[in-house]
Design an enzyme around this catalytic site. Structure first.
Site, PDB file in Angstrom:
ATOM      1  CB  SER A   1      -0.883  -0.011   1.251  1.00 46.05           C
ATOM      2  OG  SER A   1      -1.396   1.263   1.503  1.00 46.05           O
TER       3      SER A   1
ATOM      4  CD  GLU B   1      -2.252   5.156   4.552  1.00 49.39           C
ATOM      5  OE1 GLU B   1      -1.997   5.308   5.761  1.00 49.39           O
ATOM      6  OE2 GLU B   1      -2.627   6.081   3.818  1.00 49.39           O
TER       7      GLU B   1
ATOM      8  CE1 TYR C   1      -3.948  -1.804   5.634  1.00 51.93           C
ATOM      9  CE2 TYR C   1      -2.958   0.297   4.991  1.00 51.93           C
ATOM     10  CZ  TYR C   1      -3.545  -0.914   4.650  1.00 51.93           C
ATOM     11  OH  TYR C   1      -3.727  -1.233   3.320  1.00 51.93           O
TER      12      TYR C   1
HETATM   13  P1  NAP Z   1     -11.362  -4.492   1.971  1.00 52.98           P
HETATM   14  O1  NAP Z   1     -12.516  -4.131   1.102  1.00 52.98           O
HETATM   15  O2  NAP Z   1     -11.306  -3.973   3.340  1.00 52.98           O
HETATM   16  O3  NAP Z   1     -11.301  -6.078   2.003  1.00 52.98           O
HETATM   17  C1  NAP Z   1     -10.557  -6.752   2.954  1.00 52.98           C
HETATM   18  C2  NAP Z   1     -10.823  -8.223   2.815  1.00 52.98           C
HETATM   19  O4  NAP Z   1     -10.069  -8.899   3.778  1.00 52.98           O
HETATM   20  C3  NAP Z   1     -12.293  -8.627   3.065  1.00 52.98           C
HETATM   21  O5  NAP Z   1     -12.627  -9.641   2.195  1.00 52.98           O
HETATM   22  C4  NAP Z   1     -12.243  -9.141   4.482  1.00 52.98           C
HETATM   23  O6  NAP Z   1     -13.267 -10.045   4.780  1.00 52.98           O
HETATM   24  C5  NAP Z   1     -10.926  -9.827   4.469  1.00 52.98           C
HETATM   25  N1  NAP Z   1     -10.427 -10.075   5.828  1.00 52.98           N
HETATM   26  C6  NAP Z   1     -10.149  -9.183   6.789  1.00 52.98           C
HETATM   27  N2  NAP Z   1      -9.734  -9.793   7.885  1.00 52.98           N
HETATM   28  C7  NAP Z   1      -9.755 -11.119   7.619  1.00 52.98           C
HETATM   29  C8  NAP Z   1      -9.436 -12.267   8.372  1.00 52.98           C
HETATM   30  N3  NAP Z   1      -8.990 -12.184   9.597  1.00 52.98           N
HETATM   31  N4  NAP Z   1      -9.548 -13.468   7.788  1.00 52.98           N
HETATM   32  C9  NAP Z   1     -10.007 -13.602   6.513  1.00 52.98           C
HETATM   33  N5  NAP Z   1     -10.330 -12.536   5.760  1.00 52.98           N
HETATM   34  C10 NAP Z   1     -10.191 -11.320   6.317  1.00 52.98           C
HETATM   35  O7  NAP Z   1     -10.010  -4.077   1.265  1.00 52.98           O
HETATM   36  P2  NAP Z   1      -9.719  -3.707  -0.251  1.00 52.98           P
HETATM   37  O8  NAP Z   1      -9.943  -2.275  -0.436  1.00 52.98           O
HETATM   38  O9  NAP Z   1     -10.388  -4.671  -1.117  1.00 52.98           O
HETATM   39  O10 NAP Z   1      -8.158  -3.912  -0.297  1.00 52.98           O
HETATM   40  C11 NAP Z   1      -7.614  -5.162  -0.625  1.00 52.98           C
HETATM   41  C12 NAP Z   1      -6.198  -5.214  -0.107  1.00 52.98           C
HETATM   42  O11 NAP Z   1      -5.440  -4.171  -0.684  1.00 52.98           O
HETATM   43  C13 NAP Z   1      -6.057  -5.028   1.378  1.00 52.98           C
HETATM   44  O12 NAP Z   1      -4.972  -5.800   1.816  1.00 52.98           O
HETATM   45  C14 NAP Z   1      -5.713  -3.591   1.536  1.00 52.98           C
HETATM   46  O13 NAP Z   1      -5.007  -3.374   2.735  1.00 52.98           O
HETATM   47  C15 NAP Z   1      -4.876  -3.365   0.315  1.00 52.98           C
HETATM   48  N6  NAP Z   1      -4.871  -2.022  -0.256  1.00 52.98           N
HETATM   49  C16 NAP Z   1      -6.028  -1.415  -0.529  1.00 52.98           C
HETATM   50  C17 NAP Z   1      -5.998  -0.174  -1.130  1.00 52.98           C
HETATM   51  C18 NAP Z   1      -7.257   0.529  -1.471  1.00 52.98           C
HETATM   52  O14 NAP Z   1      -7.192   1.720  -1.742  1.00 52.98           O
HETATM   53  N7  NAP Z   1      -8.363  -0.126  -1.532  1.00 52.98           N
HETATM   54  C19 NAP Z   1      -4.785   0.423  -1.455  1.00 52.98           C
HETATM   55  C20 NAP Z   1      -3.631  -0.253  -1.177  1.00 52.98           C
HETATM   56  C21 NAP Z   1      -3.692  -1.479  -0.589  1.00 52.98           C
HETATM   57  P3  NAP Z   1     -14.729  -9.541   5.257  1.00 52.98           P
HETATM   58  O15 NAP Z   1     -15.443  -9.201   4.010  1.00 52.98           O
HETATM   59  O16 NAP Z   1     -15.272 -10.713   5.939  1.00 52.98           O
HETATM   60  O17 NAP Z   1     -14.496  -8.373   6.129  1.00 52.98           O
HETATM   61  O1  F7E Z   2      -8.942   8.052   4.405  1.00 55.53           O
HETATM   62  C1  F7E Z   2      -9.391  11.415   5.731  1.00 55.53           C
HETATM   63  C2  F7E Z   2      -8.437  10.506   6.463  1.00 55.53           C
HETATM   64  O2  F7E Z   2      -9.918   5.960   5.260  1.00 55.53           O
HETATM   65  C3  F7E Z   2      -8.463   8.949   3.438  1.00 55.53           C
HETATM   66  C4  F7E Z   2      -7.187   2.140   2.670  1.00 55.53           C
HETATM   67  O3  F7E Z   2      -7.723   1.455   1.585  1.00 55.53           O
HETATM   68  O4  F7E Z   2      -6.062   3.649   1.236  1.00 55.53           O
HETATM   69  C5  F7E Z   2      -6.971   3.568   2.302  1.00 55.53           C
HETATM   70  O5  F7E Z   2      -6.487   4.294   3.435  1.00 55.53           O
HETATM   71  C6  F7E Z   2      -8.206  10.311   4.077  1.00 55.53           C
HETATM   72  C7  F7E Z   2      -7.417  10.246   5.375  1.00 55.53           C
HETATM   73  O6  F7E Z   2      -8.292   5.914   3.317  1.00 55.53           O
HETATM   74  C8  F7E Z   2     -12.652  10.934   7.184  1.00 55.53           C
HETATM   75  O7  F7E Z   2      -7.915  11.149   7.603  1.00 55.53           O
HETATM   76  C9  F7E Z   2     -11.392  12.570   6.651  1.00 55.53           C
HETATM   77  O8  F7E Z   2      -6.462  11.256   5.357  1.00 55.53           O
HETATM   78  O9  F7E Z   2     -10.553   6.751   2.976  1.00 55.53           O
HETATM   79  P1  F7E Z   2      -9.534   6.617   4.015  1.00 55.53           P
HETATM   80  P2  F7E Z   2      -6.767   5.809   3.707  1.00 55.53           P
HETATM   81  O10 F7E Z   2      -6.510   6.067   5.120  1.00 55.53           O
HETATM   82  O11 F7E Z   2      -6.021   6.654   2.732  1.00 55.53           O
HETATM   83  C10 F7E Z   2      -4.777   3.102   1.514  1.00 55.53           C
HETATM   84  C11 F7E Z   2      -3.936   3.208   0.271  1.00 55.53           C
HETATM   85  C12 F7E Z   2      -4.845   1.742   2.066  1.00 55.53           C
HETATM   86  O12 F7E Z   2      -3.960   0.937   1.852  1.00 55.53           O
HETATM   87  C13 F7E Z   2      -5.901   1.474   3.059  1.00 55.53           C
HETATM   88  O13 F7E Z   2      -6.133   0.086   3.156  1.00 55.53           O
HETATM   89  O14 F7E Z   2      -9.462  10.838   4.440  1.00 55.53           O
HETATM   90  N1  F7E Z   2     -10.735  11.476   6.316  1.00 55.53           N
HETATM   91  N2  F7E Z   2     -12.572  12.284   7.170  1.00 55.53           N
HETATM   92  C14 F7E Z   2     -11.499  10.420   6.625  1.00 55.53           C
HETATM   93  N3  F7E Z   2     -11.299   9.087   6.458  1.00 55.53           N
HETATM   94  C15 F7E Z   2     -12.293   8.256   6.867  1.00 55.53           C
HETATM   95  N4  F7E Z   2     -12.137   6.934   6.691  1.00 55.53           N
HETATM   96  N5  F7E Z   2     -13.441   8.728   7.417  1.00 55.53           N
HETATM   97  C16 F7E Z   2     -13.669  10.050   7.602  1.00 55.53           C
HETATM   98  O15 F7E Z   2     -14.702  10.452   8.107  1.00 55.53           O
END
Ligand code: NAP
Ligand code: F7E
Length: 733
Positions: A136, A138, A160
């Site tokens: 990520s 992050e 995270y």
């Molecule tokens: P997500 O929607 O939060 O999906 C997470 C998945 O992990 C869900 O299927 C969840 O199952 C499963 N999971 C969580 N804890 C588990 C456990 N203990 N055992 C088995 N399954 C478990 O995340 P996403 O946005 O699709 O992201 C996919 C991956 O990419 C994640 O690793 C995330 O950290 C990474 N990532 C995401 C982004 C982004 O912007 N979306 C960017 C960079 C990296 P449930 O449905 O049961 O909760």
């Molecule tokens: O926050 C601000 C918050 O939770 C984005 C995950 O998929 O992308 C995701 O992480 C920004 C942050 O995503 C609220 O403070 C303001 O600056 O949508 P987010 P994230 O933290 O960038 C990365 C790449 C991953 O890997 C992660 O798995 O938005 N913010 N107000 C808020 N964020 C949330 N959630 N809720 C608020 O009310």
């Protein structure tokens, strides 16, 4: 696994129920993979994102879900052995950054240690498989450089991110130590309608849908200044797959190369929803702040572009729109269509096939000035307005110019004598008075009809007053009875400026039949159009002759008339030939072409249909905007007259706090054209001549400050009207 599936590529996805997992399953099924997914036991249904797959028989056969947990090494090893996948996509994680501060140890277990659990399981079972680690952006945290690329050092800012850094290095280590095919996809934020509801983008789009549905009136958010590089999730899972098809495992940044703040996301999303100011709906709740924040993320995905041929396709506004539309749709909320690139104009060109045929007919017959179409248009138009004659001219302004000139000549008005004229009308009504060396004297208008207010007329009458220029504005007749009474009492002539109003009646009598002379416009956007053009009508034969001569260089109109007569006696013919080019006075060249007349005839044939549609549209707008009546004055007209709805006028009520410029800008931004109602009292030309006029004409001033009009023409359909109504409602929300 069925025997048919033996030759298929097999993939194992952890996190298959999540956003990315579900899109990846779609992609791999489309590529004819056999897809195995890890699901954890939950007391509530957690497979919504996969439901659509089970509606397709073929996909159902190719997807297999297995219970297990990322924190349970034994279940992972057992599954890997059983499935024997060609590719493993490790997407499962506790992926919420804010939540990771609350459950740091669990996050480490699910997000960090799970990776090494899987890698160890692969190593121990010796299964030949490729491994994708969901790394990520992050990890860049407190960024060491902008933009971030594969070589940028990490500086995690949350449990995270620290967990993801651990998993990243574990993946690199297994690649190097055991020569395994391992990829790190360093994905920047990617969103979609399947995004988890507590991530900021989805929270905003759901929040707006709720607001539009009326079920919520506030959206609570944290830090609005953070900037993220947001892309569209389905495109990001394509990048995952591409990485796994390379010869060697490697690490790739996947990003759009654009960064936007949460504020900008709010701007775009609320704007799409047609809500002008999101600040009244958004409140800051410090609970959503993070102990340590990532201020800016901006990725450089050039390596992925070069090596994988991957690049993002969905722009930031498109992404916001996709998400907002999906959330609105699921709540049954109709989002104002943002597809609208075409303006909803105040008027339209409504040229049918018949019009083209008629114009062609003229071109083929080569009679290009005053021919049969002109005659027909004049005769029928005169009849419809209860006048004995009509003369086609090249504009409504020319019609007015002639009307004043003719009456001045016939009644021998002297220069600087006065004509009363409403303070709200198109500038031509007053200009033609001045151009005839007479003086326009303004009379304030009615607050309801915006037409000349009969109660205001008498106080402007002087010895010099000769006539009243009555304007029927926007399609609504002026209140003629009291005007006629005043005209009689003071021996004033009435000129009707009916440029914006035709085919309608006041107390059963057609507009255009009240004045000594009446004037109409067929300019674009008017009820019928000839492109540009106009008609001047009268039932007085002396006026008719004078008008005809003045419109045609001052020729002797008697001989003009017989020009067209084919059955002249020899004597009359001789007379005509001798005199037909005699100019008896100073005149203009105001004639219309036969092509324009042909267009007018075709339009006239459709006048009932045009009028009916305009009225229907206006009624629909009136009903749709009805709930805004406390703020907006909608068109209303007395039962004794009809309305042609050349335009749809609106005035912001005195008790409203809304600013006209805000409303007008809101509408224009949404491609709804607006026009000023054109009070004369704030026209620089008349201000220069008469000094401050606004203070003397309070209704005109109110209209100037608060009024405008929009279109309700016949080419607007239900969808356009719904769109207009929605835009108004969203503004006043
Ligand atoms: P997500 O929607 O939060 O999906 C997470 C998945 O992990 C869900 O299927 C969840 O199952 C499963 N999971 C969580 N804890 C588990 C456990 N203990 N055992 C088995 N399954 C478990 O995340 P996403 O946005 O699709 O992201 C996919 C991956 O990419 C994640 O690793 C995330 O950290 C990474 N990532 C995401 C982004 C982004 O912007 N979306 C960017 C960079 C990296 P449930 O449905 O049961 O909760
Ligand atoms: O926050 C601000 C918050 O939770 C984005 C995950 O998929 O992308 C995701 O992480 C920004 C942050 O995503 C609220 O403070 C303001 O600056 O949508 P987010 P994230 O933290 O960038 C990365 C790449 C991953 O890997 C992660 O798995 O938005 N913010 N107000 C808020 N964020 C949330 N959630 N809720 C608020 O009310």
């Amino acid at each position: 696994m069925s025997s048919e599936n033996k030759n298929k590529n097999r993939a194992f996805i952890t996190g298959v129920t999540g956003q990315d997992g579900s899109y990846l399953a779609d992609l791999l099924l489309a590529k004819d993979y056999e897809v195995h997914g890890l699901v954890r036991r939950s007391s509530s249904f957690n497979r919504e994102r996969l439901e659509h797959i089970y509606k397709d028989a073929q996909s159902t056969e190719n997807i297999f879900l297995h219970y297990g947990d990322l924190t349970d090494s034994s279940s992972l090893a057992r599954l890997i052995e059983k499935i024997n996948p060609d590719e493993i996509y490790h997407l499962g994680a506790q992926s919420h950054v804010r939540v990771s501060f609350d459950v740091p140890v669990y996050t480490a277990e699910a997000t960090a240690v799970s990776t090494i659990r899987l890698l160890e399981a692969i190593r121990e079972t010796r299964i030949k498989t490729k491994f994708y680690q969901a790394s990520s952006s992050e990890m860049f945290g407190r960024v060491r450089e902008v933009p971030q690329r594969e070589t940028t050092p990490f500086y995690p800012r949350s449990p995270y991110a620290a967990a993801k850094v651990y998993a990243y290095w574990a993946a690199v280590n297994y690649r190097e130590a055991y020569d395994m095919f391992v990829c790190n996809g360093i994905l920047f934020n990617h969103e979609s309608p399947r995004r988890g509801e507590s991530f900021v983008t989805r929270k905003i789009t759901i929040g707006i849908a709720d607001i539009l549905a009326g079920s919520k009136d506030k959206l609570y958010l944290g830090n609005l200044e953070a900037r993220r590089d947001w892309g569209y999730a389905p495109e990001y899972v394509e990048a995952m797959w591409l990485m796994m098809q390379q010869e060697r495992g490697d690490d790739y940044v996947i990003a759009t190369g654009e960064t936007h703040s949460i504020r900008e996301f709010l701007d775009v999303a609320f704007d799409l929803a047609g809500i002008k100011d999101w600040r009244q709906y958004v409140e800051i709740d410090p609970r959503y702040y993070r102990p340590t924040e990532v201020d800016i993320l901006l990725g450089d995905a050039s390596k992925a572009r070069e090596k994988l041929g991957w690049q993002p396709r969905t722009s930031f506004p498109e992404l916001v729109k996709i998400m907002l539309e999906a959330d609105c749709k699921s709540l049954g909320v109709q989002l104002v269509s943002t597809e609208r690139r075409e303006q909803i104009g105040v008027g339209c060109a409504d040229i049918d096939e018949k019009a083209k045929l008629y114009v062609n007919d003229v071109l083929n017959n080569e009679r290009l000035s005053h021919g049969p179409y002109s005659l027909r248009l004049e005769n029928e138009f005169a009849k419809l307005h209860a006048c004995s004659s009509a003369l086609l001219v090249n504009s409504g302004t020319s019609a007015l110019q002639l009307a004043v000139a003719a009456l001045k000549q016939v009644y021998n008005w002297q220069d600087n004598e006065e004509i009363l004229c409403p303070a709200v009308t198109f500038v031509a009504s007053a200009n033609v008075i001045l151009m005839n060396n007479l003086k326009p004297v303004f009379v304030d208008v009615s607050e309801q009809s915006y037409n000349i207010d009969p109660a205001q007329i008498e106080r402007h009458i002087t010895e010099k007053t000769k006539a009243i220029m009555v304007v029927h504005l926007f399609g609504q007749p002026a209140d003629m009875d009291p005007i006629i009474e005043i005209a009689k009492k003071y021996n004033l002539k009435i000129i009707e400026d009916s440029c914006e109003t035709m085919f309608v009646k006041y107390k059963g009598r057609p507009v255009g039949s009240f004045g000594e002379i009446s004037c109409f416009s067929t300019y674009m956007a008017h009820l019928i159009t000839t492109g540009v053009g106009g008609l001047v009508c009268t039932s007085n034969s002396v006026h008719a002759e004078t008008l005809k001569s003045l419109a045609n260089h001052g020729r002797d109109s008697i001989y003009l008339q017989i020009d067209d007569d084919k059955n002249l006696s020899a004597e009359r013919l001789e007379q005509t030939v001798a005199r037909r080019f005699k100019f008896i006075q100073l005149g203009h060249s105001f004639r219309l072409t036969e092509m324009e007349a042909a267009l007018g005839v075709a339009q006239l044939e459709r006048k009932d249909e045009i009028l009916e549609k305009r009225r229907e549209n206006a009624q629909y707008l009136i009903e749709g905007l009805g709930p805004l009546q406390a703020e907006l004055q909608l068109p209303s007209w007395p039962a004794y007259c009809e309305h042609a709805f050349m335009m749809f006028p609106l005035v912001i009520k005195k008790e409203s706090t809304v600013q006209k410029k805000d409303l007008v800008m809101h509408l224009e931004k949404h491609n709804i054209e607006t026009r000023e109602m054109l009070p004369l009292t704030n026209q620089p030309f008349y201000e220069k001549m008469y000094g401050d006029l606004e203070s003397r004409y309070p209704v005109a001033r109110w209209i100037n400050n608060n009024g405008f009009y929009i279109g309700c023409h016949q080419k607007l359909f239900r969808g356009d009207l719904d769109y207009i109504i929605k835009c108004f409602h969203n503004f006043f929300l």
